[in-house]
Design a protein around this motif. Structure first.
Motif, PDB file in Angstrom:
ATOM      1  N   ALA A  48      20.536  57.116  10.965  1.00 16.75           N
ATOM      2  CA  ALA A  48      19.368  57.771  11.856  1.00 16.75           C
ATOM      3  C   ALA A  48      18.841  58.461  11.253  1.00 16.75           C
ATOM      4  CB  ALA A  48      19.973  58.108  12.912  1.00 16.75           C
ATOM      5  N   PRO A  49      19.368  60.010  10.046  1.00 11.12           N
ATOM      6  CA  PRO A  49      18.263  60.793  10.200  1.00 11.12           C
ATOM      7  C   PRO A  49      17.751  60.477   9.647  1.00 11.12           C
ATOM      8  CG  PRO A  49      20.919  61.473   9.283  1.00 11.12           C
ATOM      9  CD  PRO A  49      20.630  59.826   9.823  1.00 11.12           C
ATOM     10  N   ALA A  52      14.580  59.568  12.061  1.00 13.84           N
ATOM     11  CA  ALA A  52      14.641  59.860  13.273  1.00 13.84           C
ATOM     12  C   ALA A  52      12.863  60.912  13.562  1.00 13.84           C
ATOM     13  CB  ALA A  52      16.315  61.041  13.574  1.00 13.84           C
ATOM     14  N   GLY A  53      12.644  61.214  12.815  1.00 10.56           N
ATOM     15  CA  GLY A  53      11.724  62.003  12.547  1.00 10.56           C
ATOM     16  C   GLY A  53      11.376  63.053  13.155  1.00 10.56           C
ATOM     17  N   SER A  54      10.791  63.269  14.087  1.00  6.62           N
ATOM     18  CA  SER A  54      10.714  64.730  15.076  1.00  6.62           C
ATOM     19  C   SER A  54      11.893  65.229  15.560  1.00  6.62           C
ATOM     20  CB  SER A  54       9.349  64.830  16.388  1.00  6.62           C
ATOM     21  OG  SER A  54       9.793  63.697  16.973  1.00  6.62           O
ATOM     22  N   ARG A  55      12.628  63.980  16.148  1.00  2.00           N
ATOM     23  CA  ARG A  55      14.109  64.702  16.536  1.00  2.00           C
ATOM     24  C   ARG A  55      15.212  65.410  15.738  1.00  2.00           C
ATOM     25  NH1 ARG A  55      13.789  65.535  22.029  1.00  2.00           N
ATOM     26  NH2 ARG A  55      12.892  63.568  22.800  1.00  2.00           N
ATOM     27  N   ARG A  56      15.273  64.615  14.692  1.00  2.00           N
ATOM     28  CA  ARG A  56      15.628  65.000  13.173  1.00  2.00           C
ATOM     29  C   ARG A  56      15.402  66.745  12.754  1.00  2.00           C
ATOM     30  NH1 ARG A  56      14.294  62.647   8.865  1.00  2.00           N
ATOM     31  NH2 ARG A  56      12.738  64.231   8.227  1.00  2.00           N
ATOM     32  N   HIS A  57      14.545  66.851  13.286  1.00  2.00           N
ATOM     33  CA  HIS A  57      13.744  68.317  12.972  1.00  2.00           C
ATOM     34  C   HIS A  57      14.191  69.080  14.288  1.00  2.00           C
ATOM     35  CE1 HIS A  57      11.234  71.417  11.622  1.00  2.00           C
ATOM     36  NE2 HIS A  57      10.398  71.004  13.514  1.00  2.00           N
ATOM     37  N   ALA A  58      14.147  68.779  15.675  1.00  2.00           N
ATOM     38  CA  ALA A  58      14.712  69.265  16.519  1.00  2.00           C
ATOM     39  C   ALA A  58      15.859  70.174  16.820  1.00  2.00           C
ATOM     40  CB  ALA A  58      14.206  68.699  17.662  1.00  2.00           C
ATOM     41  N   ALA A  59      16.769  68.499  15.720  1.00  2.00           N
ATOM     42  CA  ALA A  59      18.211  69.542  15.426  1.00  2.00           C
ATOM     43  C   ALA A  59      18.671  70.307  14.750  1.00  2.00           C
ATOM     44  CB  ALA A  59      18.789  68.094  14.885  1.00  2.00           C
ATOM     45  N   LEU A  78      26.539  69.505  10.007  1.00  2.00           N
ATOM     46  CA  LEU A  78      26.371  68.872  11.103  1.00  2.00           C
ATOM     47  C   LEU A  78      25.711  68.441  12.316  1.00  2.00           C
ATOM     48  CD1 LEU A  78      28.236  70.180  14.371  1.00  2.00           C
ATOM     49  CD2 LEU A  78      26.866  71.846  13.943  1.00  2.00           C
ATOM     50  N   ARG A  79      24.284  68.465  11.432  1.00  2.00           N
ATOM     51  CA  ARG A  79      23.819  67.742  11.900  1.00  2.00           C
ATOM     52  C   ARG A  79      24.136  66.189  11.973  1.00  2.00           C
ATOM     53  NH1 ARG A  79      18.774  66.781   8.015  1.00  2.00           N
ATOM     54  NH2 ARG A  79      19.479  65.513   7.551  1.00  2.00           N
ATOM     55  N   ASN A  80      24.641  65.895  10.253  1.00  2.00           N
ATOM     56  CA  ASN A  80      24.572  64.689  10.073  1.00  2.00           C
ATOM     57  C   ASN A  80      26.391  64.231  10.487  1.00  2.00           C
ATOM     58  OD1 ASN A  80      22.807  63.915   8.271  1.00  2.00           O
ATOM     59  ND2 ASN A  80      24.141  64.577   6.256  1.00  2.00           N
ATOM     60  N   ALA A  81      26.939  64.813  11.153  1.00  2.00           N
ATOM     61  CA  ALA A  81      28.595  64.595  11.000  1.00  2.00           C
ATOM     62  C   ALA A  81      27.913  64.269  13.269  1.00  2.00           C
ATOM     63  CB  ALA A  81      29.481  65.716  11.979  1.00  2.00           C
TER      64      ALA A  81
END
Length: 311
Positions: A48-49, A52-59, A78-81
């Motif tokens: 998913a990372p 996910a594009g912009s959502r990955r960036h938001a995270a 933590l983001r990957n988890a």
């Protein structure tokens, strides 16, 4: 439980075909064996990372704001988890709406149930406040085994998805109120009902204030304050998390002296309660929401839309 047969199903017009197909996939996914769902979910979370594009960036932005004291490597882990938890959470959503939760019922721990029992004995309405965790849907269904919960949610524009949301949740909730059905929610609470909702997203409504969340100003709806003021209900933080194959549901004591005369102060207390939940299980929180998109006029806007970094 509410009667799902009274819901009017949207048409199968061609413009709705993509959503009907997606729902078909969701129904099939919700009926897979639980062990397979968890394995596939972790694979989806690993991929998913990259997608996910912009959502990955938001995270990434959210984690940098909420955990500035952490190293970049810690925040990346933590983001990957969190994406891994999201992958499993997708199957939990599907199972809660369309499958069976029998495997989950075998290992559930509920803490603080005595608080709800006492309030129910008083015939007092209860507003159960939670956050947007990956376990939101499955733990809501598990809690409905013990108390008759209604839910509040934001209405979806797509009529097929709106129908699916209500039909899925009404399998276990006694009622579902949209955020526009305030009178119904007030009536439910005044009659001693239990209402569950998560106020930790920017709803962009008029009744919002800026209250700190991890020390950052966050546009926060004042509905918790307003509902408590209008109904005299108790406001009870409700936390849920997954520990391996076990689900932990914890009900905190009602917030004392709530509501006050200050909607902003009350909203800050609610945000603080949700922040404490997040700190306990940060990987299971929905970090992909643009929680801090709106800022006070005196603060710089956070650029969630800039080119996202590579995973």
């Amino acid at each position: 439980m509410a009667d799902t047969d009274t819901l009017q199903r949207p048409s199968f017009a061609p413009r709705h075909w993509p959503m009907w197909i997606a729902l078909g996939v969701m129904v099939a996914a919700g009926r897979l064996p639980w062990a397979l769902q968890r394995g596939v979910g972790r694979v989806i979370g690993a991929v998913a990372p990259w997608l996910a594009g912009s959502r990955r960036h938001a995270a990434d932005v959210n984690l940098a704001l909420c955990f500035p004291e952490w190293t970049p490597a810690q925040r990346l882990a933590l983001r990957n988890a969190s994406f891994s938890a999201l992958g499993v959470g997708l199957f939990e959503f599907a199972r809660a709406w369309w499958g069976t939760v029998t495997p989950m019922r075998r290992d559930v721990v509920i803490e603080g149930m005595e608080h709800l029992d006492a309030l129910r004995a008083q015939k007092r309405g209860v507003l159960m406040v939670s956050g947007h965790f990956m376990t939101l849907e499955i733990c809501g269904r598990l809690m409905c085994d013990h108390v008759p919960l209604a839910g509040m949610y934001r209405k979806h524009r797509n009529p097929v998805f709106e129908w699916a949301v209500k039909r899925g949740r009404l399998r276990y909730a006694v009622h579902m109120f949209t955020n526009e059905e305030i009178r119904g929610a007030v009536r439910h609470l005044k009659q001693g009902g239990f209402l569950w909702y998560a106020p930790d997203q920017d709803m962009r409504g008029k009744d919002t204030v800026f209250a700190p969340f991890f020390g950052v100003p966050a546009a926060t709806i004042t509905a918790t304050h307003q509902l408590a003021r209008l109904t005299g209900c108790a406001v009870v933080p409700f936390f849920h998390r997954r520990e391996g194959g076990r689900y932990i549901l914890r009900v905190a004591p009602p917030l004392e002296d709530f509501p006050s005369a200050d909607a902003t102060a009350d909203s800050a207390r609610v945000n603080a309660a949700i922040e404490a939940m997040v700190r306990e299980a940060p990987a299971q929180y929905l970090w992909i929401h643009r929680r801090f998109k709106r800022q006070p006029d005196s603060a710089p806007r956070l650029l969630y839309r800039r080119t996202p970094p590579s995973p």
